[in-house]
Motif scaffolding. Structure first.
Motif, PDB file in Angstrom:
ATOM      1  N   MET A  60     -15.665   3.356  -6.735  1.00 26.37           N
ATOM      2  CA  MET A  60     -14.932   2.720  -5.633  1.00 26.37           C
ATOM      3  C   MET A  60     -13.736   3.597  -5.255  1.00 26.37           C
ATOM      4  SD  MET A  60     -12.978  -0.976  -5.599  1.00 26.37           S
ATOM      5  CE  MET A  60     -14.447  -1.813  -6.150  1.00 26.37           C
ATOM      6  N   ASP A  61     -13.626   3.993  -3.952  1.00 25.50           N
ATOM      7  CA  ASP A  61     -12.516   4.833  -3.544  1.00 25.50           C
ATOM      8  C   ASP A  61     -11.268   3.982  -3.311  1.00 25.50           C
ATOM      9  OD1 ASP A  61     -12.716   3.642  -1.015  1.00 25.50           O
ATOM     10  OD2 ASP A  61     -14.001   5.242  -0.251  1.00 25.50           O
ATOM     11  N   ASP A  62     -10.116   4.667  -3.122  1.00 28.57           N
ATOM     12  CA  ASP A  62      -8.837   3.978  -2.986  1.00 28.57           C
ATOM     13  C   ASP A  62      -8.812   3.041  -1.786  1.00 28.57           C
ATOM     14  OD1 ASP A  62      -8.041   5.351  -5.179  1.00 28.57           O
ATOM     15  OD2 ASP A  62      -6.740   6.773  -4.131  1.00 28.57           O
ATOM     16  N   ARG A  79      -8.615  -2.567   0.341  1.00 25.95           N
ATOM     17  CA  ARG A  79      -9.129  -3.581   1.260  1.00 25.95           C
ATOM     18  C   ARG A  79      -9.572  -4.832   0.510  1.00 25.95           C
ATOM     19  NH1 ARG A  79     -12.691   0.477   5.081  1.00 25.95           N
ATOM     20  NH2 ARG A  79     -10.994   1.227   6.393  1.00 25.95           N
ATOM     21  N   ARG A  80     -10.248  -4.630  -0.624  1.00 26.17           N
ATOM     22  CA  ARG A  80     -10.742  -5.782  -1.377  1.00 26.17           C
ATOM     23  C   ARG A  80      -9.605  -6.567  -2.005  1.00 26.17           C
ATOM     24  NH1 ARG A  80     -15.925  -4.471  -4.999  1.00 26.17           N
ATOM     25  NH2 ARG A  80     -15.679  -6.731  -5.243  1.00 26.17           N
ATOM     26  N   ILE A  81      -8.596  -5.874  -2.526  1.00 20.88           N
ATOM     27  CA  ILE A  81      -7.457  -6.548  -3.138  1.00 20.88           C
ATOM     28  C   ILE A  81      -6.664  -7.327  -2.078  1.00 20.88           C
ATOM     29  CG2 ILE A  81      -5.187  -6.169  -4.196  1.00 20.88           C
ATOM     30  CD1 ILE A  81      -7.379  -6.046  -6.218  1.00 20.88           C
ATOM     31  N   MET A  82      -6.472  -6.713  -0.893  1.00 21.20           N
ATOM     32  CA  MET A  82      -5.700  -7.372   0.157  1.00 21.20           C
ATOM     33  C   MET A  82      -6.428  -8.580   0.741  1.00 21.20           C
ATOM     34  SD  MET A  82      -4.203  -3.950   2.004  1.00 21.20           S
ATOM     35  CE  MET A  82      -3.547  -4.802   3.430  1.00 21.20           C
ATOM     36  N   SER A  83      -7.766  -8.531   0.786  1.00 21.15           N
ATOM     37  CA  SER A  83      -8.528  -9.637   1.357  1.00 21.15           C
ATOM     38  C   SER A  83      -8.559 -10.849   0.420  1.00 21.15           C
ATOM     39  CB  SER A  83      -9.954  -9.188   1.676  1.00 21.15           C
ATOM     40  OG  SER A  83     -10.658  -8.828   0.488  1.00 21.15           O
ATOM     41  N   ASP A  84      -8.526 -10.618  -0.903  1.00 20.57           N
ATOM     42  CA  ASP A  84      -8.540 -11.720  -1.873  1.00 20.57           C
ATOM     43  C   ASP A  84      -7.812 -11.263  -3.134  1.00 20.57           C
ATOM     44  OD1 ASP A  84      -8.976 -13.881  -3.479  1.00 20.57           O
ATOM     45  OD2 ASP A  84     -11.133 -14.007  -3.127  1.00 20.57           O
ATOM     46  N   ILE A  89      -8.746  -1.048 -11.698  1.00 17.33           N
ATOM     47  CA  ILE A  89      -7.369  -1.375 -12.100  1.00 17.33           C
ATOM     48  C   ILE A  89      -7.031  -0.733 -13.443  1.00 17.33           C
ATOM     49  CG2 ILE A  89      -5.876  -3.272 -12.834  1.00 17.33           C
ATOM     50  CD1 ILE A  89      -7.257  -5.011 -10.712  1.00 17.33           C
ATOM     51  N   LYS A  90      -7.981  -0.783 -14.382  1.00 16.78           N
ATOM     52  CA  LYS A  90      -7.739  -0.209 -15.703  1.00 16.78           C
ATOM     53  C   LYS A  90      -7.655   1.316 -15.672  1.00 16.78           C
ATOM     54  CE  LYS A  90      -9.880  -3.942 -18.402  1.00 16.78           C
ATOM     55  NZ  LYS A  90     -10.971  -4.283 -19.353  1.00 16.78           N
ATOM     56  N   GLU A  91      -8.395   1.933 -14.768  1.00 15.64           N
ATOM     57  CA  GLU A  91      -8.468   3.396 -14.741  1.00 15.64           C
ATOM     58  C   GLU A  91      -7.302   4.044 -14.006  1.00 15.64           C
ATOM     59  OE1 GLU A  91     -12.189   4.146 -12.908  1.00 15.64           O
ATOM     60  OE2 GLU A  91     -13.394   3.453 -14.614  1.00 15.64           O
ATOM     61  N   SER A  92      -6.560   3.279 -13.219  1.00 14.27           N
ATOM     62  CA  SER A  92      -5.499   3.880 -12.404  1.00 14.27           C
ATOM     63  C   SER A  92      -4.227   3.044 -12.481  1.00 14.27           C
ATOM     64  CB  SER A  92      -5.949   4.001 -10.944  1.00 14.27           C
ATOM     65  OG  SER A  92      -4.881   4.345 -10.098  1.00 14.27           O
ATOM     66  N   GLU A  93      -3.140   3.685 -12.859  1.00 17.94           N
ATOM     67  CA  GLU A  93      -1.843   3.004 -12.894  1.00 17.94           C
ATOM     68  C   GLU A  93      -1.405   2.612 -11.487  1.00 17.94           C
ATOM     69  OE1 GLU A  93       2.779   3.822 -14.319  1.00 17.94           O
ATOM     70  OE2 GLU A  93       1.175   5.214 -14.882  1.00 17.94           O
ATOM     71  N   THR A  94      -1.736   3.463 -10.493  1.00 13.72           N
ATOM     72  CA  THR A  94      -1.403   3.155  -9.102  1.00 13.72           C
ATOM     73  C   THR A  94      -2.137   1.900  -8.637  1.00 13.72           C
ATOM     74  OG1 THR A  94      -1.042   5.495  -8.603  1.00 13.72           O
ATOM     75  CG2 THR A  94      -1.414   4.028  -6.736  1.00 13.72           C
ATOM     76  N   ASN A  95      -3.440   1.819  -8.952  1.00 15.73           N
ATOM     77  CA  ASN A  95      -4.218   0.632  -8.581  1.00 15.73           C
ATOM     78  C   ASN A  95      -3.671  -0.619  -9.253  1.00 15.73           C
ATOM     79  OD1 ASN A  95      -5.854   2.209  -7.031  1.00 15.73           O
ATOM     80  ND2 ASN A  95      -7.567   2.242  -8.446  1.00 15.73           N
ATOM     81  N   SER A  96      -3.296  -0.484 -10.533  1.00 18.74           N
ATOM     82  CA  SER A  96      -2.766  -1.630 -11.273  1.00 18.74           C
ATOM     83  C   SER A  96      -1.472  -2.127 -10.649  1.00 18.74           C
ATOM     84  CB  SER A  96      -2.525  -1.229 -12.729  1.00 18.74           C
ATOM     85  OG  SER A  96      -1.956  -2.299 -13.447  1.00 18.74           O
ATOM     86  N   LYS A  97      -0.588  -1.188 -10.285  1.00 18.21           N
ATOM     87  CA  LYS A  97       0.686  -1.561  -9.664  1.00 18.21           C
ATOM     88  C   LYS A  97       0.453  -2.221  -8.313  1.00 18.21           C
ATOM     89  CE  LYS A  97       5.114   0.369  -8.192  1.00 18.21           C
ATOM     90  NZ  LYS A  97       5.933   1.602  -8.061  1.00 18.21           N
ATOM     91  N   PHE A  98      -0.479  -1.661  -7.535  1.00 23.53           N
ATOM     92  CA  PHE A  98      -0.775  -2.214  -6.206  1.00 23.53           C
ATOM     93  C   PHE A  98      -1.311  -3.640  -6.327  1.00 23.53           C
ATOM     94  CE2 PHE A  98      -3.615  -2.887  -2.565  1.00 23.53           C
ATOM     95  CZ  PHE A  98      -2.743  -2.604  -1.523  1.00 23.53           C
ATOM     96  N   ALA A  99      -2.237  -3.860  -7.281  1.00 23.51           N
ATOM     97  CA  ALA A  99      -2.804  -5.194  -7.476  1.00 23.51           C
ATOM     98  C   ALA A  99      -1.729  -6.191  -7.877  1.00 23.51           C
ATOM     99  CB  ALA A  99      -3.910  -5.132  -8.541  1.00 23.51           C
ATOM    100  N   ASP A 100      -0.794  -5.766  -8.756  1.00 25.30           N
ATOM    101  CA  ASP A 100       0.298  -6.657  -9.166  1.00 25.30           C
ATOM    102  C   ASP A 100       1.206  -7.000  -8.003  1.00 25.30           C
ATOM    103  OD1 ASP A 100      -0.628  -6.651 -11.749  1.00 25.30           O
ATOM    104  OD2 ASP A 100       0.747  -5.096 -12.458  1.00 25.30           O
ATOM    105  N   PHE A 147      -3.875   9.022  -0.030  1.00 20.73           N
ATOM    106  CA  PHE A 147      -5.317   9.196  -0.260  1.00 20.73           C
ATOM    107  C   PHE A 147      -5.911  10.254   0.668  1.00 20.73           C
ATOM    108  CE2 PHE A 147      -9.573   7.773   1.249  1.00 20.73           C
ATOM    109  CZ  PHE A 147     -10.295   8.109   0.105  1.00 20.73           C
ATOM    110  N   VAL A 148      -5.598  10.156   1.953  1.00 22.70           N
ATOM    111  CA  VAL A 148      -6.207  11.035   2.950  1.00 22.70           C
ATOM    112  C   VAL A 148      -5.706  12.471   2.839  1.00 22.70           C
ATOM    113  CG1 VAL A 148      -6.466  11.428   5.432  1.00 22.70           C
ATOM    114  CG2 VAL A 148      -6.612   9.113   4.527  1.00 22.70           C
ATOM    115  N   ASP A 149      -4.441  12.653   2.449  1.00 18.85           N
ATOM    116  CA  ASP A 149      -3.856  13.995   2.391  1.00 18.85           C
ATOM    117  C   ASP A 149      -4.583  14.923   1.418  1.00 18.85           C
ATOM    118  OD1 ASP A 149      -2.002  13.856   4.345  1.00 18.85           O
ATOM    119  OD2 ASP A 149      -0.255  13.681   3.041  1.00 18.85           O
ATOM    120  N   LYS A 150      -5.309  14.360   0.482  1.00 22.34           N
ATOM    121  CA  LYS A 150      -5.991  15.175  -0.530  1.00 22.34           C
ATOM    122  C   LYS A 150      -7.379  15.632  -0.079  1.00 22.34           C
ATOM    123  CE  LYS A 150      -3.722  12.410  -4.114  1.00 22.34           C
ATOM    124  NZ  LYS A 150      -3.943  11.465  -5.258  1.00 22.34           N
TER     125      LYS A 150
END
Length: 243
Positions: A1-3, A8-13, A25-36, A129-132
């Motif tokens: 699953m890309d960033d 989108r999935r976290i923001m929708s629900d 969430i477990k694999e990325s500290e950024t994803n975990s922070k965003f979800a929180d 995400f896009v800059d890379k």
């Protein structure tokens, strides 16, 4: 699953979790922070919208209705004003809470004045995400993505394209492209949103332009020193309706 898909999935629900989301969430500290952050915002909005109803509200409504019949409906505006004041207070609190979050606005009004806001926030949210990426997109791929909007390029796209996809743009869908401009990277949205006229804007150290194309709008966002109007004029000339 890309960033992008994760966000989108976290923001929708915010509260939903499946195996893919949990792993991301477990694999990325950024994803975990965003979800929180999203969960925290969701909780704050729920609290802000939870307004206690006065115990005697029903009696007041009945009293106002009875009084209105006897006094030629003079009392009704008072109740309406109170209801509007309560709604304004809730909206103000929600606005303060949303303003504390740095990942952008979730609620976008449909007016043309906010097309620029939507584009700027979209660019800021997805820039890390896009800059890379450098997908070295070809003009044929651009034409394929433009099919849902019933437009095509009449000649080769004149800039190097790093990224190309579809995305959500407010309540509509859009083609999302990032290409090399004359100063730096420029983001293009071809959105299914009608705009009344061409409009330039400057916001958050970025400059942009909105160009009406039939019932769609082309929005360009670049660095503040980028001549986006000049680039827009060049691109608009090669975007033609599909026959």
């Amino acid at each position: 699953m890309d960033d992008l898909e994760f966000r989108r999935r976290i923001m929708s629900d915010p509260k939903y979790r499946d195996s893919k989301l949990t792993a991301a969430i477990k694999e990325s500290e950024t994803n975990s922070k965003f979800a929180d952050e999203i969960l925290d915002l969701d909780s704050k909005i729920a609290k802000a919208m939870s307004v206690d109803v006065p115990v005697d509200l029903a009696d007041r409504i009945l009293f106002n209705q009875s009084s209105a019949e006897k006094e030629d409906k003079i009392v009704r505006p008072n109740f309406a004003k109170r209801a509007m004041a309560m709604a304004a207070s809730v909206a103000f609190v929600v606005g303060l809470l949303v303003g504390q979050v740095n990942w952008g606005n979730l609620i976008v009004p449909p007016a043309q004045a906010n097309i620029a806001d939507t584009a700027i926030k979209h660019v800021l949210d997805e820039k890390p995400f896009v800059d890379k990426l450098d997908e070295q997109v070809q003009s044929s791929q651009i034409n394929a993505k433009m099919i849902p909007f019933a437009y095509q390029l009449s000649e080769r796209f004149p800039y190097h394209v790093y990224y190309l996809n579809h995305c959500g743009f407010g309540k509509s869908n859009a083609l999302h492209m990032v290409f090399q401009g004359e100063v730096g990277k420029v983001t293009l949205f071809l959105a299914g949103v009608a705009s009344a006229k061409a409009e330039d804007f400057v916001q958050d150290e970025m400059s942009g332009v909105i160009e009406p194309i039939g019932n769609t709008s082309m929005i360009l966002v670049g660095d503040k020193g980028e001549n986006v109007s000049k680039i827009a004029d060049q691109i608009v000339k090669i975007i033609k309706p599909m026959i």
